[in-house]
Scaffold this active site. Structure first.
Site: not given
Ligand code: PXP
Length: 252
Positions: A14-15, A23, A48, A50, A55, A75, A105-106, A156, A199-200, A221-222
């Site tokens: 995603d990121h 940009r 994901h 959204r 993103h 997702e 975020t989620t 999950e 997550h995280g 991800g992040h």
């Protein structure tokens, strides 16, 4: 049986799209990152879409589905629009998450227990289309039992709170949260659900999650995208893989 097979790594891209969209250009391309992740040993790609398309965009999902040879985990929120896109795309997996416009975020898991009748109907066409449907939930027994009851294949477990507590150095509370995740993983597995987590997650906090024998897949991800600024995406994924395998007892 729990613990059999290699723990899978799903890379959330995603990121890469977040940076592209900052940009308003076409670079960097999420698809290129996904192909690089695939070459570096990712077992799947998560994206994901959204509601606000902040993103990932519709065209990214179509491009990923067309080009990837590893599974795509789509997702999304459990809306009619997303069901239509999932049915058009037919990804390997659909992970249903709660979504609020104002969140960064989620935050928190899906309330499956509170929306059981609707979600039972929502899942049917996705399952009929051959998608493995996953519920992104907290570790409480009610949500796990409801996920099994509605016919989900996968849960999950949300590791966000554990990750936050760990990052803040609140290790006793992080350990308590881990114990909840362990119990949740055991319950879900005993009900016949495949267990994923995410997550995280980072190099520093992944070990105890990866060590849970019932957990079959991590979605990250992040941290991976951020760390790749310093190490490159391939080496970052390889290092996460190495840590996951080590935590699992070195088994590959
Ligand atoms: N799993 C789910 C269901 C998510 O919503 C996210 C965040 O998009 C992740 C995993 C990955 O979280 P992170 O980007 O913090 O690694």
């Amino acid at each position: 049986m729990a613990g059999q097979g290699r723990l899978r790594l799903g890379v959330n891209i995603d990121h890469v799209a977040t940076v592209r969209n900052a940009r308003g250009s076409v670079w960097p391309e999420p698809l290129r990152a996904a192909l690089l992740a695939e070459a570096a040993g990712a077992d799947g790609i998560t994206a994901h879409l959204r509601e606000d398309r902040r993103h990932i965009r519709d065209g990214d999902i179509a491009a990923l589905k067309a080009a990837l040879s590893i599974p795509l985990n789509f997702e999304c929120a459990a809306t009619d629009e997303m069901a239509r896109i999932a049915l058009e795309t037919r990804p390997h997996a659909v992970c249903l998450v709660p979504e609020k416009r104002e969140e960064r975020t989620t935050e928190g898991g899906l309330d499956v227990a509170g929306d059981q009748a609707r979600l039972t109907e929502y899942l049917k066409p996705l399952r009929d289309a051959g998608c493995r449907v996953s519920m992104f939930i907290g570790h409480d027994a009610r949500q796990i039992e409801a996920s099994a009851a509605i016919g989900a294949a996968v849960v999950e477990l949300h590791t966000g709170l554990y990750s936050e507590l760990h990052a803040e150095g609140r290790f006793d509370e992080a350990e308590e949260e881990l114990e909840g995740l362990r119990q949740g993983a055991r319950l879900a597995h005993s009900l016949g659900l495949e267990v994923h987590a995410g997550h995280g997650l980072t190099f520093d906090n992944v070990d105890p999650i990866a060590a849970m024998p019932e957990v079959m897949e991590l979605n990250i991800g992040h941290f991976l995208i951020g760390e790749s600024i310093f190490r490159g995406l391939g080496p970052t994924i390889e290092e996460m893989r190495r840590r996951m395998d080590m935590a699992r007892g070195g088994a590959v």
